[in-house]
Design an enzyme around this catalytic site. Structure first.
Site, PDB file in Angstrom:
ATOM      1  N   ARG A 192     -19.154  52.551  -1.069  1.00 13.49           N
ATOM      2  CA  ARG A 192     -17.832  52.404  -1.683  1.00 13.49           C
ATOM      3  C   ARG A 192     -17.805  53.097  -3.038  1.00 13.49           C
ATOM      4  O   ARG A 192     -18.851  53.204  -3.703  1.00 13.49           O
ATOM      5  CB  ARG A 192     -17.392  50.950  -1.770  1.00 13.49           C
ATOM      6  CG  ARG A 192     -17.949  50.154  -2.891  1.00 13.49           C
ATOM      7  CD  ARG A 192     -17.462  48.714  -2.816  1.00 13.49           C
ATOM      8  NE  ARG A 192     -18.072  47.963  -3.888  1.00 13.49           N
ATOM      9  CZ  ARG A 192     -17.469  47.687  -5.044  1.00 13.49           C
ATOM     10  NH1 ARG A 192     -16.237  48.069  -5.241  1.00 13.49           N
ATOM     11  NH2 ARG A 192     -18.100  47.030  -5.989  1.00 13.49           N
ATOM     12  N   LYS A 202      -8.156  52.877   4.291  1.00 18.44           N
ATOM     13  CA  LYS A 202      -8.782  53.116   5.595  1.00 18.44           C
ATOM     14  C   LYS A 202      -7.723  53.248   6.698  1.00 18.44           C
ATOM     15  O   LYS A 202      -6.915  52.368   6.930  1.00 18.44           O
ATOM     16  CB  LYS A 202      -9.739  51.971   5.921  1.00 18.44           C
ATOM     17  CG  LYS A 202     -10.517  52.204   7.200  1.00 18.44           C
ATOM     18  CD  LYS A 202     -11.868  51.540   7.117  1.00 18.44           C
ATOM     19  CE  LYS A 202     -12.523  51.489   8.474  1.00 18.44           C
ATOM     20  NZ  LYS A 202     -13.875  50.971   8.415  1.00 18.44           N
ATOM     21  N   ARG A 238     -18.096  47.935  12.200  1.00 20.63           N
ATOM     22  CA  ARG A 238     -19.491  48.110  11.805  1.00 20.63           C
ATOM     23  C   ARG A 238     -19.961  46.880  11.042  1.00 20.63           C
ATOM     24  O   ARG A 238     -19.159  46.122  10.520  1.00 20.63           O
ATOM     25  CB  ARG A 238     -19.637  49.364  10.932  1.00 20.63           C
ATOM     26  CG  ARG A 238     -19.449  50.651  11.724  1.00 20.63           C
ATOM     27  CD  ARG A 238     -19.546  51.869  10.818  1.00 20.63           C
ATOM     28  NE  ARG A 238     -20.889  52.038  10.315  1.00 20.63           N
ATOM     29  CZ  ARG A 238     -21.194  52.157   9.022  1.00 20.63           C
ATOM     30  NH1 ARG A 238     -20.262  52.141   8.106  1.00 20.63           N
ATOM     31  NH2 ARG A 238     -22.447  52.302   8.635  1.00 20.63           N
TER      32      ARG A 238
HETATM   33  C1  BTN Z   1     -15.492  50.163  11.493  1.00 22.08           C
HETATM   34  O1  BTN Z   1     -14.966  50.934  10.710  1.00 22.08           O
HETATM   35  O2  BTN Z   1     -15.989  49.096  11.096  1.00 22.08           O
HETATM   36  C2  BTN Z   1     -15.549  50.526  12.953  1.00 22.08           C
HETATM   37  C3  BTN Z   1     -14.333  50.026  13.684  1.00 22.08           C
HETATM   38  C4  BTN Z   1     -14.327  50.391  15.148  1.00 22.08           C
HETATM   39  C5  BTN Z   1     -13.220  49.681  15.898  1.00 22.08           C
HETATM   40  C6  BTN Z   1     -13.074  50.199  17.292  1.00 22.08           C
HETATM   41  S1  BTN Z   1     -11.609  49.598  18.078  1.00 22.08           S
HETATM   42  C7  BTN Z   1     -12.165  50.239  19.593  1.00 22.08           C
HETATM   43  C8  BTN Z   1     -13.639  49.987  19.677  1.00 22.08           C
HETATM   44  N1  BTN Z   1     -13.902  48.668  20.217  1.00 22.08           N
HETATM   45  C9  BTN Z   1     -14.446  47.848  19.333  1.00 22.08           C
HETATM   46  O3  BTN Z   1     -14.749  46.666  19.532  1.00 22.08           O
HETATM   47  N2  BTN Z   1     -14.625  48.502  18.171  1.00 22.08           N
HETATM   48  C10 BTN Z   1     -14.197  49.867  18.246  1.00 22.08           C
END
Ligand code: BTN
Length: 331
Positions: A328, A189, A124
């Site tokens: 947070r 996390k 994100r």
């Molecule tokens: C976050 O917490 O920032 C979200 C992370 C999401 C990661 C997953 S891995 C599979 C899918 N493909 C990506 O490029 N991102 C999500």
């Protein structure tokens, strides 16, 4: 967009498949496989570092990946799935991002894209998602919804509930959800979710739900992560619980996601709100919210019926919607 310094896995994947058993294989044997010299094998294997694969070489024995690799297998995942819902499952040894792949499909609904390695995994707020080969889960699932953006506002929360249910079934208790959908274990996390949308914002839209779950992340490959993190198998081991294979965890997550996505279409978020609140992180605590450039302090007071965040700021309740917002704890 071409990624800077991207290395193509190409035929090296054939060697990885052999070395995945964790045994020693001679340079000669690996060379025969690709019809290349032993020196070319050695050069090829140097690339494994980029993919986050540890390699050991011993004179007279050859090469091995210590501990082997826990690779994904669509047959195994399909046989472990309890859901009978129709699904197209693709596993890629290397991909830029499973979310990007599904977002480029004409009809991503009911497609699942899993990868052993992501060269440009996305988190994100434009962050990179660290995705070393065969250690964690990186997958995306596409789903179609009538009712546009409004219908999917609560989706982030519901997806978090599905992941926490799957983790509970793996044996992990006390999983917490940080609004909107980070999955935490002991305040670290464990998983993240990236939801993206295409189609008609006021009608039928397609949603791509990307899940990154740390399963057996090694410290060595996590140097790019800028926050405390946890990995499922280390947490299970701490509790004396059996190790889970990536195929098992994938099937469990898909089962929970399929169930919840289907039910969410008819039930909406209200059906899951209590469950979400029960496992919400930071209840009643002082938190800091980053909303674009702005930092807002307040007390976490739960979520609205539609899944928006409720913060008590100087005695007044303020509501924040998902997107680029992050939370947070200040505790
Ligand atoms: C976050 O917490 O920032 C979200 C992370 C999401 C990661 C997953 S891995 C599979 C899918 N493909 C990506 O490029 N991102 C999500």
């Amino acid at each position: 967009m071409p990624e800077k310094n991207r290395i193509e896995l190409g035929s090296l994947w054939d060697i990885v498949l052999v070395l995945a058993d964790g045994e020693f294989h001679s340079g000669e044997e690996l060379g025969l496989l690709l019809n290349i010299s032993r020196t070319a094998v050695w050069k090829h294997l140097q690339k494994l570092e980029y993919f986050g694969v540890n390699l050991s070489s011993v004179k007279g024995k050859g090469y091995c990946i210590p501990g082997g690799l826990d690779l994904l297998c669509s047959k195994k995942i399909t046989s472990l799935l309890k859901s009978k819902q129709q699904l197209e499952l693709n596993i890629f040894p290397q991909i830029d991002s499973t979310n990007s792949f599904l977002m480029e499909q004409l009809d991503p609904a009911r497609q699942v894209c899993c990868a052993e390695f992501q060269s440009a995994g996305r988190g994100r707020r434009g962050r990179l998602w660290v995705s070393p080969m065969a250690q964690n889960l990186y997958f995306s699932i596409g789903w179609g919804f009538e009712g546009g953006v409004a219908a999917i506002e609560g989706l982030s929360l519901v997806v978090g509930v599905a992941i926490s249910r799957a983790l509970n079934k793996c044996g992990l208790k006390d999983v917490k959800l940080k609004w909107p959908n980070d999955v935490l274990y002991q305040n670290k996390k464990l998983a993240g979710v990236l939801i993206e949308m295409t189609g008609d914002p006021s009608g039928y839209c397609q949603v791509v739900i990307g899940v990154g779950l740390n399963v057996s992340m090694q410290e060595l490959h996590a140097t790019g992560i800028d926050q405390p993190w946890a990995a499922l198998n280390s947490m299970l081991a701490e509790d004396g619980l059996p190790h889970m294979s990536r195929n098992q965890v994938t099937a469990m997550l898909l089962d929970e996601l399929l169930n919840i996505l289907q039910a969410y279409e008819s039930e909406g978020l209200s059906f899951y709100l209590d469950e979400w609140m029960n496992i919400a992180a930071y209840k009643g605590q002082q938190v800091e919210l980053r909303n674009g450039q702005a930092l807002i302090n307040g007390t976490f007071a739960g979520v609205t019926e539609s899944g928006a965040l409720r913060l008590l700021c100087d005695g007044r309740e303020q509501i924040f919607h998902g997107g680029e917002v992050s939370l947070r704890s200040l505790a």
